[in-house]
Design a protein around this motif. Structure first.
Motif, PDB file in Angstrom:
ATOM      1  N   GLY B  66      17.080  46.747 -58.152  1.00 29.68           N
ATOM      2  CA  GLY B  66      16.499  46.474 -56.958  1.00 29.68           C
ATOM      3  C   GLY B  66      16.939  47.323 -55.825  1.00 29.68           C
ATOM      4  N   ALA B  68      16.772  50.545 -53.815  1.00 34.83           N
ATOM      5  CA  ALA B  68      15.892  51.664 -53.836  1.00 34.83           C
ATOM      6  C   ALA B  68      16.304  52.840 -54.317  1.00 34.83           C
ATOM      7  CB  ALA B  68      15.345  52.030 -52.176  1.00 34.83           C
ATOM      8  N   GLN B  71      16.692  52.763 -57.888  1.00 36.93           N
ATOM      9  CA  GLN B  71      15.348  52.665 -58.756  1.00 36.93           C
ATOM     10  C   GLN B  71      14.693  54.210 -58.875  1.00 36.93           C
ATOM     11  OE1 GLN B  71      13.110  49.712 -56.403  1.00 36.93           O
ATOM     12  NE2 GLN B  71      13.549  48.332 -58.251  1.00 36.93           N
ATOM     13  N   HIS B 108       7.244  45.916 -61.832  1.00 44.38           N
ATOM     14  CA  HIS B 108       7.561  46.414 -60.344  1.00 44.38           C
ATOM     15  C   HIS B 108       6.255  46.609 -59.592  1.00 44.38           C
ATOM     16  CE1 HIS B 108       8.643  49.026 -57.052  1.00 44.38           C
ATOM     17  NE2 HIS B 108       9.426  48.377 -56.933  1.00 44.38           N
ATOM     18  N   GLU B 109       5.219  47.302 -60.459  1.00 47.65           N
ATOM     19  CA  GLU B 109       3.963  47.627 -59.723  1.00 47.65           C
ATOM     20  C   GLU B 109       3.213  46.393 -59.594  1.00 47.65           C
ATOM     21  OE1 GLU B 109       4.498  50.135 -57.840  1.00 47.65           O
ATOM     22  OE2 GLU B 109       2.246  50.635 -58.072  1.00 47.65           O
ATOM     23  N   THR B 110       3.251  45.717 -60.681  1.00 45.61           N
ATOM     24  CA  THR B 110       2.328  44.426 -60.636  1.00 45.61           C
ATOM     25  C   THR B 110       2.872  43.600 -59.678  1.00 45.61           C
ATOM     26  OG1 THR B 110       2.317  44.588 -63.053  1.00 45.61           O
ATOM     27  CG2 THR B 110       1.495  42.513 -62.273  1.00 45.61           C
ATOM     28  N   THR B 111       4.187  43.136 -59.345  1.00 46.00           N
ATOM     29  CA  THR B 111       4.559  42.508 -58.108  1.00 46.00           C
ATOM     30  C   THR B 111       4.116  43.132 -56.937  1.00 46.00           C
ATOM     31  OG1 THR B 111       6.601  42.196 -59.520  1.00 46.00           O
ATOM     32  CG2 THR B 111       6.480  41.232 -57.593  1.00 46.00           C
ATOM     33  N   SER B 112       4.461  44.317 -56.855  1.00 43.08           N
ATOM     34  CA  SER B 112       3.978  44.835 -55.338  1.00 43.08           C
ATOM     35  C   SER B 112       2.656  45.067 -55.305  1.00 43.08           C
ATOM     36  CB  SER B 112       4.679  46.231 -55.222  1.00 43.08           C
ATOM     37  OG  SER B 112       4.114  47.323 -56.193  1.00 43.08           O
ATOM     38  N   ARG B 113       1.731  44.991 -56.086  1.00 46.40           N
ATOM     39  CA  ARG B 113       0.286  45.088 -55.898  1.00 46.40           C
ATOM     40  C   ARG B 113      -0.205  43.649 -55.572  1.00 46.40           C
ATOM     41  NH1 ARG B 113      -2.007  49.872 -59.516  1.00 46.40           N
ATOM     42  NH2 ARG B 113      -0.231  51.431 -59.369  1.00 46.40           N
ATOM     43  N   GLY B 114       0.459  42.586 -56.085  1.00 48.02           N
ATOM     44  CA  GLY B 114       0.019  41.119 -56.044  1.00 48.02           C
ATOM     45  C   GLY B 114      -1.228  40.901 -56.309  1.00 48.02           C
ATOM     46  N   LEU B 174       3.223  54.902 -60.366  1.00 44.76           N
ATOM     47  CA  LEU B 174       4.564  54.541 -59.435  1.00 44.76           C
ATOM     48  C   LEU B 174       5.320  55.962 -59.233  1.00 44.76           C
ATOM     49  CD1 LEU B 174       6.385  52.776 -58.206  1.00 44.76           C
ATOM     50  CD2 LEU B 174       7.424  52.251 -60.242  1.00 44.76           C
ATOM     51  N   LYS B 178       6.174  58.070 -55.385  1.00 43.49           N
ATOM     52  CA  LYS B 178       7.446  58.424 -54.982  1.00 43.49           C
ATOM     53  C   LYS B 178       7.571  59.978 -55.116  1.00 43.49           C
ATOM     54  CE  LYS B 178       8.413  54.246 -54.389  1.00 43.49           C
ATOM     55  NZ  LYS B 178       8.499  53.718 -53.157  1.00 43.49           N
TER      56      LYS B 178
END
Lengths: 695, 303
Positions: B66, B68, B71, B108-114, B174, B178
């Motif tokens: 977790g 940054a 990651q 990670h992306e699934t969570t951040s895009r809600g 993702l 970045k």
């Protein structure tokens, strides 16, 4: 940059206060490192004050390319103090927009301002050339901060002199570039926005250049800009929320400016817009932009071809084809390979257009030579596909088999040129399968499956269909179960439908019913959770119709003689689609099952009225007439009905069988034997679902 | 666990796998080029993607920490991981290790895009915006056009074959998000893999003539994979790092190969953006840039 210099004579001159002197003496002094003396010489020669002399000296050094020297000279001026002195001169000034009062004092102060600002500007440029980007950016920023303070109500139109405006415009344009070169991307974004959203009185070309530069940054830098601050937002105006929106907005504005004649045509604007809108899956919006461009910007043929690509990319194949027909006309550009291939591809998806497609594909083949030879395999593939589709609407047996073998030939030749093209491998497998060459079909299908790693659903489905055609039902079921394991829930519809049919083929109707029930639950859940917004367009391709499920169940119950259950399912199906030949056909089957042959026959007639080419109805009609022992004139009807069915679906074994029975009834034993043999052969190689469902 | 502690932990476990990197410190973790090249090489070993592979385990754990910076470190290896993974699919090798890392990125992306799709509203010039005034009556017909750039994500616990492209595609999205923090080596690696995935030689689209060679390693390229690939290539070609000659050349070649592939597939949706990228990057090579911010050079120096 250095003009040719003789030993002590420079071509450069200084002009100021009405006098002019040669620059040679001054240059000589600078070369010796004597800034002070050079300055004095200038001051004497042109009656300048300290700042003016330094500014000119700095300019000279910059012109000569001695950026370090220029910096040294500029360091001697206290630019900060100079700016401070300028401010009081303007702070009491009222910006008189209409009147021309106070021209005198502003022009002198503006002169001093432009001197100082030009010096800072040259300092920034010098630092840029020395690759000291952050420092350069700070200097450049000072110019803009100063101008904002001095002209705090924005630069009024009439009163600013050209020199000052030029410096300001240059500084506004330079600042974001410097931040970019320094790698400070957030500052660059602020600088771009400041340039475009504040009032700098930029001319249209300068503004357009900055907008384009910003667009390039937004689209390709990978740095997501935070949305513009609330300060610039006005009610009702569109505020972009992310890079793509901002870039697309600016690009559209640039195109509009061009259309209004304000700026010159820049083809890269359209390229950037193509990129941006394609990424957003909005090629239809792109097509609109092409259409709104004035004629003549692009040659009409290029325009049509680009439009065709856009429309085809958006799924509007009919419109795309119309445009391609225009551009491929013999008086236009009939040999453009890309257009030919695209047109052939579109035609290959519709049996009614297949004939036209063959023509395009053949032209493509003859044009695929020289540097374009690598596309020959693609052209052959399109030819094969079009011929295969054309065979489906062939009017005679001979024509059909002729076209089918030619189709296979083309595809085989194509694959020799493109052995790794997975789409081609798939299409070849389907062609072999439709030809009933199941061994070759299975080989190709396995190859396709391996090449794509099982990531494409139709690979699994094709394998199941081929195995079922080979009567290897349990293996087919194994593959289906593996496929169910490897697919996400929303794609499982077709697989479950296949599984149900496999169960039926293996005489396990109760399992089949169970599977149908499960499938029904899935489809209903799908309807509930998606509604109008799709999760992915891919899911659309693999959705199973609820109507089809009820219909399938009705047929299943009918085969089990469970009339009541079949009726219930029919009713459910009718709620979804009121007038369907398939439903009426099932009704006919139910009537027949209950011994009500007359009613069954009426049903088939109704169905054929609804859909003249509905094959199962024609077959049922033929079978019923023969069963009911009617007069010979009715038998002719039956025979023509069955022949018609065979014309549409050449490989329908039930039709052959019924036709055989008819011939037998009429005493034509040989014909009957032929039909029965055909039916028997077909039975050995009948897939549970037609191969055309996945082609 | 604080960022530093996590970094130290990560270094310790890394040195157990790659002893030569034992002397790394938390501050050099992101900047040491040795780390990148060593791990990159190890990832290409024959069994590197297996479920019990230590390096994959390390990458997974590091990403899940977790922190940054850590990651970002793992994200750098996405081109190699994705590239090797997709190329080996046809060989039916078990690649649970790679899949774990890819799923971590996807999660990670699934969570951040809600659960929301990434969408864009297409502007309509008849309504005013912050950059322009609209004269005349605005075209108030209906709702604004919303385009879905990336559909909403469903959570996935395993990599199902039919979802493979989407999972790798989201990981690439993702990576793109970045990308300005990714090192050049990572981007060059990406371009090279594009060439492999295209499975097509792009020589014929170079300005100079060339022969055609078969390129191994062709993979299916549905739009969900192509779309992030094209965006990343756009960055490599036209982004602020295009002064790096090696990257530009690698990206140009990748572009040509992908263009050849989309032409062979006759895929208009992909032909359009890749063709534009090729045109734009060719222009870059041709044009001698005129600097509009340069003051004119004259022999007369005046006030």
């Amino acid at each position: 940059m250095e003009s040719s210099e003789q030993e002590n004579v420079s071509l450069r001159e200084f002009h100021a206060n009405g006098t002019r002197i040669s620059a040679s003496e001054v240059e000589a002094k600078l070369d010796q490192g004597n800034i002070q003396e050079a300055e004095d010489a200038l001051r004497e020669g042109l009656s300048l004050n300290f700042e003016e002399a330094r500014a000119l000296l700095g300019k000279l050094e910059y012109q000569r390319g001695n950026v370090e020297g220029a910096l040294r000279v500029f360091d001697g001026i206290d630019l900060q103090a100079a700016i401070q002195r300028l401010q009081p001169a303007f702070s009491e000034k009222q910006p008189a927009k209409k009147g021309r009062t106070r021209i005198e004092s502003p022009s002198i102060s503006q002169h001093a301002a432009s001197l100082v600002l030009e010096a800072i500007y040259l300092k920034a440029k010098s630092l840029q050339k020395l690759r000291k980007f952050t420092e350069a950016a700070s200097e450049c920023k000072r110019i803009l901060d100063a101008v904002e303070k001095i002209f705090y109500l924005g630069i009024p139109d009439i009163q600013v002199d050209n020199k000052l405006q030029e410096i300001v415009s240059h500084a506004v344009e330079l600042l974001p570039e410097l931040w970019k070169q320094a790698g400070c991307y957030d500052e660059a974004i602020s600088a771009y926005r400041r340039a475009l959203l504040s009032q700098w009185n930029l001319d249209t070309d300068c503004c357009a250049r900055i907008q384009k530069s910003f667009v390039v940054f937004l689209l390709y830098s990978g740095v997501e800009a935070s949305p513009p601050s609330l300060a610039v937002q006005i009610d009702g105006s569109y505020v972009p929320k992310n890079n793509l929106e901002e870039a697309i907005l600016l690009l559209m504005i640039l195109l509009k400016k061009f259309c209004l004649g304000k700026i010159k045509w820049d083809p890269s604007v359209m390229e950037h817009l193509t990129f941006a809108l394609s990424i957003c899956n909005q090629t239809s919006a792109l097509a609109k932009q092409f259409e709104e461009l004035m004629p003549g910007v692009y040659h009409r043929i290029d325009c049509w071809n680009s439009l065709a690509l856009c429309l085809s990319g958006a799924g509007k194949n009919d419109n795309a084809l119309n445009l391609l027909r225009k551009s491929l006309h013999k008086h236009e550009q009939p040999n453009d390979l890309t257009s030919l291939l695209l047109a052939a591809k579109i035609c290959s998806e519709d049996p009614q257009l297949a004939n036209e497609g063959v023509n395009y594909a053949q032209r493509a083949i003859s044009n695929a030579h020289g540097p374009k030879e690598h596309l020959k395999g693609v052209a052959l593939r399109m030819l094969g596909l079009c011929l295969g589709k054309q065979a489906k609407v062939a009017s005679s047996d001979y024509e059909r088999s002729h076209l089918q073998s030619k189709a296979l030939e083309s595809l085989e030749e194509a694959i020799r040129l493109e052995p790794n093209n997975s789409d081609l491998i798939f299409e070849l497998a389907v062609q072999y399968a439709e030809h009933r060459n199941l061994r070759a079909a299975l080989r190709s299908a396995r190859h396709f499956f391996n090449e794509t790693g099982g990531s494409v659903l139709k690979a699994w489905i094709l394998l199941v269909l081929i195995l079922s055609a080979q009567q290897r039902f349990s293996e087919a079921e194994v593959v289906t179960d593996a496929a169910l394991d490897q697919t996400a829930r929303w794609e499982q519809g077709p697989l479950l439908r296949l599984k149900a049919k496999l169960k039926i083929s293996q005489s396990r109707p109760m399992d089949a019913i169970e599977t149908y029930r499960y499938l029904l639950a899935l489809v209903q859940a799908q309807k509930k959770s998606f509604g109008s917004l799709q999760i992915s367009s891919k899911v659309e391709d693999y959705k199973v119709n609820e109507f089809d499920i009820w219909h399938g169940l009705a047929n299943l119950y009918a085969s089990l003689s469970r009339w009541k259950d079949a009726e219930i399912c029919l009713q459910k199906a009718r709620e979804l689609k009121k007038y369907s030949a398939a439903l009426v056909h099932t009704e006919g089957v139910l009537f027949e099952g209950r011994g009500q042959n007359r009613e069954a026959l009426c049903a088939t007639i109704n169905a054929v009225l609804l859909e003249p080419n509905h094959v199962p109805c024609k077959i049922l009609m033929g079978a019923l007439i023969q069963k009911m022992g009617l007069d010979s004139e009715y038998l002719t009807v039956a025979r023509s009905s069955l022949s018609d069915a065979l014309r549409i679906e050449h490989t329908n074994r039930k039709a052959w069988y019924c036709l055989g029975l008819l011939h037998k009834l009429d005493g034509r034993i040989n014909d009957a034997a032929d039909c029965f043999q055909a039916a028997s052969m077909l039975e050995e190689s009948d897939p549970i679902e037609s191969f055309s469902s996945i082609s | 666990m604080s960022g530093d502690e996590a970094s130290v932990r990560a270094i310790d476990s890394l040195s157990a796998i790659v002893p030569s990197l034992a002397r790394t410190t938390p501050s050099t973790l992101l900047t040491n080029p040795e780390i990148y090249s060593q791990i990159s090489t190890l990832l290409r070993n024959p069994n590197s993607g297996a479920g019990d592979n230590n390096l994959c385990r390390w990458l997974y754990d590091t990403f899940q920490s977790g922190v940054a910076d850590l990651q970002l470190l793992v994200l750098r290896f996405l081109p190699v991981i994705g590239g090797v993974y997709l190329s080996r699919v046809a060989d039916r090798k078990p690649q649970a290790g790679f899949e774990a890392v890819l799923l971590a990125l996807y999660a990670h992306e699934t969570t951040s895009r809600g659960g929301q799709p990434l969408s864009v509203t297409i502007p309509d010039l008849t309504s005013p915006s912050i950059y322009h005034d609209a004269k005349g009556a605005p075209n108030k017909s209906g709702t604004p056009e919303v385009a879905v750039v990336s559909p909403a994500l469903e959570p996935h616990g395993t990599v199902r074959s039919t979802r493979r492209a989407r999972i790798v595609g989201v990981a690439l999205e993702l990576f793109y998000a970045k990308i300005w923090q990714m090192p050049v080596a990572s981007k060059i690696e990406f371009c090279k893999f594009c060439r492999t995935w295209a499975g097509q030689d792009g020589e014929m689209y170079r300005k100079t003539e060339g022969g055609e060679k078969e390129v191994e390693g062709r993979v299916p390229l549905p739009w969900e994979l192509l779309q992030p690939v094209i965006r990343i290539l756009g960055h490599c070609l036209l982004g602020p790092n295009n002064r790096d000659v090696e990257l530009f050349d690698a990206a140009s070649e990748a572009c040509r190969c992908l263009f050849a592939r989309t032409m062979h597939d006759v895929n208009p949706k992909a032909i359009l953006p890749i063709r534009s990228l090729m045109t734009l990057s060719n222009n870059l090579m041709d044009k001698t840039q005129l600097d509009p911010t340069e003051l004119p050079f004259t022999d007369v120096i005046s006030l």
